[in-house]
Design a protein around this motif. Sequence first.
Motif, PDB file in Angstrom:
ATOM      1  N   SER A 124      92.519  50.890 -41.653  1.00 42.10           N
ATOM      2  CA  SER A 124      93.734  50.660 -40.858  1.00 42.10           C
ATOM      3  C   SER A 124      94.025  51.805 -39.897  1.00 42.10           C
ATOM      4  O   SER A 124      94.533  51.583 -38.800  1.00 42.10           O
ATOM      5  CB  SER A 124      94.952  50.496 -41.768  1.00 42.10           C
ATOM      6  N   LEU A 125      93.734  53.041 -40.332  1.00 39.73           N
ATOM      7  CA  LEU A 125      94.165  54.205 -39.550  1.00 39.73           C
ATOM      8  C   LEU A 125      93.016  55.090 -39.072  1.00 39.73           C
ATOM      9  O   LEU A 125      93.203  55.910 -38.174  1.00 39.73           O
ATOM     10  CB  LEU A 125      95.110  55.080 -40.393  1.00 39.73           C
ATOM     11  N   GLY A 126      91.847  54.949 -39.698  1.00 43.26           N
ATOM     12  CA  GLY A 126      90.740  55.839 -39.357  1.00 43.26           C
ATOM     13  C   GLY A 126      90.117  55.500 -38.011  1.00 43.26           C
ATOM     14  O   GLY A 126      90.402  54.455 -37.417  1.00 43.26           O
ATOM     15  N   ALA A 128      93.507  52.359 -46.117  1.00 45.48           N
ATOM     16  CA  ALA A 128      94.060  53.346 -45.176  1.00 45.48           C
ATOM     17  C   ALA A 128      93.021  53.724 -44.126  1.00 45.48           C
ATOM     18  O   ALA A 128      93.354  53.938 -42.959  1.00 45.48           O
ATOM     19  CB  ALA A 128      94.524  54.585 -45.936  1.00 45.48           C
ATOM     20  N   LEU A 129      91.772  53.803 -44.547  1.00 47.12           N
ATOM     21  CA  LEU A 129      90.708  54.182 -43.604  1.00 47.12           C
ATOM     22  C   LEU A 129      90.468  53.082 -42.575  1.00 47.12           C
ATOM     23  O   LEU A 129      90.365  53.350 -41.373  1.00 47.12           O
ATOM     24  CB  LEU A 129      89.421  54.494 -44.377  1.00 47.12           C
ATOM     25  N   THR A 156      99.738  48.329 -46.524  1.00 47.30           N
ATOM     26  CA  THR A 156      99.485  49.011 -45.244  1.00 47.30           C
ATOM     27  C   THR A 156     100.575  48.755 -44.199  1.00 47.30           C
ATOM     28  O   THR A 156     100.661  49.500 -43.227  1.00 47.30           O
ATOM     29  CB  THR A 156      98.130  48.565 -44.656  1.00 47.30           C
ATOM     30  N   GLU A 198      96.636  45.439 -41.499  1.00 45.08           N
ATOM     31  CA  GLU A 198      96.673  46.399 -40.391  1.00 45.08           C
ATOM     32  C   GLU A 198      95.273  46.866 -39.973  1.00 45.08           C
ATOM     33  O   GLU A 198      95.149  47.794 -39.170  1.00 45.08           O
ATOM     34  CB  GLU A 198      97.474  47.640 -40.803  1.00 45.08           C
ATOM     35  N   VAL A 235      96.664  58.778 -44.351  1.00 43.97           N
ATOM     36  CA  VAL A 235      98.037  58.270 -44.174  1.00 43.97           C
ATOM     37  C   VAL A 235      98.998  59.446 -43.967  1.00 43.97           C
ATOM     38  O   VAL A 235      99.881  59.396 -43.101  1.00 43.97           O
ATOM     39  CB  VAL A 235      98.463  57.426 -45.400  1.00 43.97           C
ATOM     40  N   PHE A 259     102.757  51.738 -42.949  1.00 47.35           N
ATOM     41  CA  PHE A 259     102.293  52.880 -42.151  1.00 47.35           C
ATOM     42  C   PHE A 259     103.129  53.050 -40.874  1.00 47.35           C
ATOM     43  O   PHE A 259     103.516  54.152 -40.515  1.00 47.35           O
ATOM     44  CB  PHE A 259     100.807  52.711 -41.773  1.00 47.35           C
TER      45      PHE A 259
END
Lengths: 208, 379
Positions: free
Chosen positions: B325-327, B322-323, A147, B360, A182, A150
């Motif tokens: 960290s970014l969602g 990803a979820l 991660t 993250e 992403v 990103f």
Amino acid sequence: MGKSIAQALVDFDEDFVLGEVTNRLNNGEEPIQLIRELQDGMGLIGERFESGDYFLSELLMSADLFTRAMEVLEPKLEDTALETIGKIVIGTPKGDIHDIGKNIFCTVAKAAGFEVHDLGVDVPVERFLEAVEEVKPQILGFSALITTTFKPMKEVVDLLVEKGLRENLKVIVGGGVTNETVKRHVGADGQTTDALAGLNQCKKFVSL
Amino acid sequence: MPEETMTAWERMEAAVKLKPLDRIPCAPLMDIYFPARYKGIPIVEAMRDWKKGFYSIVDIFEEVSGWDGMILPGYSIPATPHVYSGIGLGKNLFPGLELGKDEPVQFQEREVLKREDYDDIINLGWNNFKVKHKDRFNPQNEERIIRWTQRQMEKYKYEIEFWKTRGVRSLCGAMVSSPLMTLSTSRSLLQITKDIYQIPDKLEAVMEAMMDDFISDTIEAARISGEPGVFLVMERGGSFYYPLKIYERFEYPHMKRMVEAFAAEGFITVMHLDQDYTLNLPYFKDLPPKMVVAELDSCTDIFKAKEVLKGHMCIAGDVPAALSSLGTPEEVEEYCKKLIDVVGKDGGFILSTGCTCPVECRMENFKVIIETTRTYYPH
């Protein structure tokens, strides 16, 4: 009729592939012809992978054999330019040193006719920007397994927009940690966790 | 809001044993990366100062008012009194050394073990092979390695005991990789794959020679820990990498023997399944019932896993890195509810992070993961 190089590549018969390439080169055959036969073999492997008959292990084995055969052939190309279907700049962003998936993608993309500029792993943001300016690729690829990538991926794309370099460039993110979230975050055009699906997206990007 | 009638550990046990639950338990797979980043402690500092690292996890636990269980107790390496038990053969890169000071440890794909080593492994067994070649794999002197192993054990026991004071336990007290995973990470994916295709019989003999030490060391480590389970790391054997005929020969038989041996001693196995194991799921039905947890990282289709493994084994996972960290918190909540709705139906589910909680990860998303298990249980 004897075995073809393409079929031997599909069977991972490295003695045959490397022996045949060396013998036919020594007999004066054009390296470009041998490269085309190797590319045909990679095409067959791609078909088997897409139909579910071959797995990543088979792709890995054949990509390794293709690379070794190309190491024999490329020095003999001299001034012969390979026909290319587009240019790709690719790297694993800063903070990530993984490269198995990237290396497989690079090989299948080369075999499909792309000119691939592999920047390696742990690539700083600035290096991606320099490479885009130098090479002027149609496609920029990021390979990511963790991660921490990103942030730098998004930074690169934001800076490309700022510098006016994004408009004619397609961006694709790939690797186990990537998904649609992403892709959206980075501002990419494509995303994949599968080297051949990624290749197909790249072919579409250059309208093949 | 579900009414809580069970303690945290009763809830975890009931999930593993497929018994009725008052609500779905939550047990994030947690190391120091996310807690240290959140607390503003450079990762290098959290690793060098063990207490600082461990208590950054504890601080997160307190801030979210706790969770139900740990998968592993922290970040010290489970070991046995054997001198080299905690030392693997793969090569890791560390923050402050090869990597930046605030970067997580990363595995470097490198051929540490050679094909020429195989005869020695076959003749000596795994532990004796490591002792014979210790200077190659770890050039430090024996006294230092013994001290390191003792310190690891002390820290590990402290972590386990600490969580009990907070009313939670760790599912696993020992950790081991399958022979294929061990060889793949010490030979490299490419070289082990060549071995599979080019010298299958020899490779099979090597794996066979590793088994006794793997099983007995792991059982010993689990006994020392006093915890109920073993963390069995597998990534490189599943259908993401290999066709089923290879899985059937080079991963499944060894994995099955290990799980059965642990079960015979009363230990559950948490199968840490990174990457896509969807095609391998039917094989798991042949493992001892209610003694295994399939812990998924979001690459395997967890909904398919429920369909296949329902009534046979517990599933843990799989909020994607990803979820988290970014969602947005709303997206995370929606996904957690879907997991509880589908995978949590009839129990047998532990809500967890997909692989380890990512560095993250956003704190607001992490809170939602924990909170959703407390507030949502429609079954």
